[in-house]
Design an enzyme around this catalytic site. Sequence first.
Site, PDB file in Angstrom:
ATOM      1  N   SER A 162       9.809   3.455  -2.542  1.00 13.61           N
ATOM      2  CA  SER A 162      10.403   2.343  -1.894  1.00 13.61           C
ATOM      3  C   SER A 162      10.629   1.236  -2.959  1.00 13.61           C
ATOM      4  O   SER A 162      11.701   0.482  -2.933  1.00 13.61           O
ATOM      5  CB  SER A 162       9.262   1.642  -0.859  1.00 13.61           C
ATOM      6  OG  SER A 162       8.930   2.674   0.099  1.00 13.61           O
ATOM      7  N   LEU A 210      13.583   2.448  -5.066  1.00 12.06           N
ATOM      8  CA  LEU A 210      15.105   2.279  -4.483  1.00 12.06           C
ATOM      9  C   LEU A 210      15.466   0.725  -4.242  1.00 12.06           C
ATOM     10  O   LEU A 210      16.511   0.383  -4.490  1.00 12.06           O
ATOM     11  CB  LEU A 210      14.860   2.681  -2.876  1.00 12.06           C
ATOM     12  CG  LEU A 210      15.982   3.259  -2.038  1.00 12.06           C
ATOM     13  CD1 LEU A 210      16.934   4.089  -3.047  1.00 12.06           C
ATOM     14  CD2 LEU A 210      15.565   3.691  -0.853  1.00 12.06           C
ATOM     15  N   GLU A 211      14.448   0.186  -4.118  1.00 13.84           N
ATOM     16  CA  GLU A 211      14.955  -1.410  -3.791  1.00 13.84           C
ATOM     17  C   GLU A 211      15.295  -2.080  -5.176  1.00 13.84           C
ATOM     18  O   GLU A 211      16.517  -2.674  -5.260  1.00 13.84           O
ATOM     19  CB  GLU A 211      13.488  -2.362  -3.301  1.00 13.84           C
ATOM     20  CG  GLU A 211      14.026  -3.549  -3.487  1.00 13.84           C
ATOM     21  CD  GLU A 211      12.792  -4.332  -4.605  1.00 13.84           C
ATOM     22  OE1 GLU A 211      13.607  -5.119  -5.523  1.00 13.84           O
ATOM     23  OE2 GLU A 211      11.779  -4.024  -4.443  1.00 13.84           O
ATOM     24  N   ARG A 212      14.826  -1.844  -6.374  1.00 18.21           N
ATOM     25  CA  ARG A 212      15.179  -2.288  -7.760  1.00 18.21           C
ATOM     26  C   ARG A 212      16.692  -1.711  -8.222  1.00 18.21           C
ATOM     27  O   ARG A 212      17.170  -2.373  -8.796  1.00 18.21           O
ATOM     28  CB  ARG A 212      14.092  -1.786  -8.685  1.00 18.21           C
ATOM     29  CG  ARG A 212      12.887  -2.483  -8.580  1.00 18.21           C
ATOM     30  CD  ARG A 212      11.442  -2.041  -9.412  1.00 18.21           C
ATOM     31  NE  ARG A 212      12.233  -2.139 -10.652  1.00 18.21           N
ATOM     32  CZ  ARG A 212      11.394  -2.759 -11.887  1.00 18.21           C
ATOM     33  NH1 ARG A 212      10.301  -3.226 -11.539  1.00 18.21           N
ATOM     34  NH2 ARG A 212      11.791  -3.163 -13.148  1.00 18.21           N
ATOM     35  N   THR A 229       9.624  -5.659  -2.385  1.00 21.73           N
ATOM     36  CA  THR A 229       9.242  -4.349  -1.499  1.00 21.73           C
ATOM     37  C   THR A 229       7.398  -4.876  -1.582  1.00 21.73           C
ATOM     38  O   THR A 229       7.011  -5.294  -2.436  1.00 21.73           O
ATOM     39  CB  THR A 229       9.164  -3.059  -2.258  1.00 21.73           C
ATOM     40  OG1 THR A 229      10.396  -2.891  -2.367  1.00 21.73           O
ATOM     41  CG2 THR A 229       8.350  -2.197  -1.491  1.00 21.73           C
TER      42      THR A 229
END
Length: 463
Positions: free
Chosen positions: A75, A78-80, A109
């Site tokens: 998670s 993916l956010e980064r 996150t």
Amino acid sequence: MFLNRALPLLKRTKRTSKNIKKRYTTYLKETAPVTTLSNKIRVVSGETTQDEIATVGVWIKSGSVYENDKNNGVSNFLERLAFKGTNKRNQQNLVDEVEKLGASLNAYTSKEQTAYVARCFKKDVPKLVDILSDVIQNPALSNDTIELERSAILKDKLQNEHNFGKVIFDYLHDVAFQGSPLQRTVIGTDESIKNIKRDDLINFLRTHYTGDRIVVAGAGVNHEDLCNVTEKSFSSLSSGSSHTDDTVSSKFTGSQVIIRDDLLPEVHFAVALPAVPWGHPNFLTFLLFRTIIGDWDIDLGSGNNSSSRLAELIATEHLAQSFKTFFTPYQSVGLLGTYLLTDSKHLEDSVYEVMYEYQRIGKKGLASAELSTAKAILRSTILKRLDNSFHVAEDLGRSLLGTGAVQSPAQILRHIDEITENDIHRIQDEHLYDTDPAVVAIGPVANVPDYNTIRGWTYWNRI
């Protein structure tokens, strides 16, 4: 002595709270509108005192609790990667487009949620919603970018291992939620970070970034306009299907971890007790309990005249450099506790005073002046958040995603006013009395009290 000092402060706080409430009356709507779109995305909006600035964000049910040991950290990974470019905009195009609008993008996150947030002029909200929808739905995820970000994440993880203010909370969750989803860290393990592949990122995106797991929250925006632009920008997003991980549950387990390092100048100590989750009827009572205990730092210089009895005691007796009380709610459980920074000499006394304060407040030792002051402080804190569109949007997004419902500031303030001393006593009896705490201590810990002694302080006082 404490009450004599607290009463003048209480009078000032009451006047301040009334003035603040009068100032914000225009923005204290009774309800926050919520609309569910055709693909199950929920849209919520709220008021802010900022005239020209708006915030719009996307909150997603994505975090370490929805991962497993193999893909732990996906998670966050993916956010980064989100702002590193999309299939429509490369990273430089994205930066240029946002800067020309005078806007800003941010993302984070947590264990249960991932958020992508934009702040901009109100007239530019449609453009920022389009950009957010693009980075969420169409990240480029090139192999080169993934490898660069993997190296950056591993470097950050190594640096975080020397940040004891962060490390201690990882350990705290590790001991408090053994064998449960909340035990996993947000950033992941070295092994999982090194082994996450592009296909893992794509699969997680497809299964977790779906309409039924998304809330779009705006502050300082027209609700109908936000619904229309969200419907248009996210029209191709799948509505999703039922997920087995939607109802993840974690169980609190009392235990401790002690890490001795005599080279450290201070002891980092944290203790946590089981608390209620998001949306629980006692949620605001726990928040008020946390406010009563308070926070303190030696650099603030206000301990002797603090509204917090614990802050006054620790400051006047020179028992610690700082302490911070936290209430952290999750979907199925919560944590209420205190993080203490002290020296080895005063470790036992400072830990005792912290534990005693939890008992004192809950066992009819709470003065009415303390409760009134804490209510005024909490009300003012909530009202002042209306001055920042980001805080308004974040409160709405996190609440709707976490509980399925939203309380307006007006409703929250009314519920705070209704809390009584008996409510404080009740949550102490039901949740905090005679219970197994989670304990973490790092540093020169030779004088740390025995675990059974700390546990005993949840129901009896030191002789």
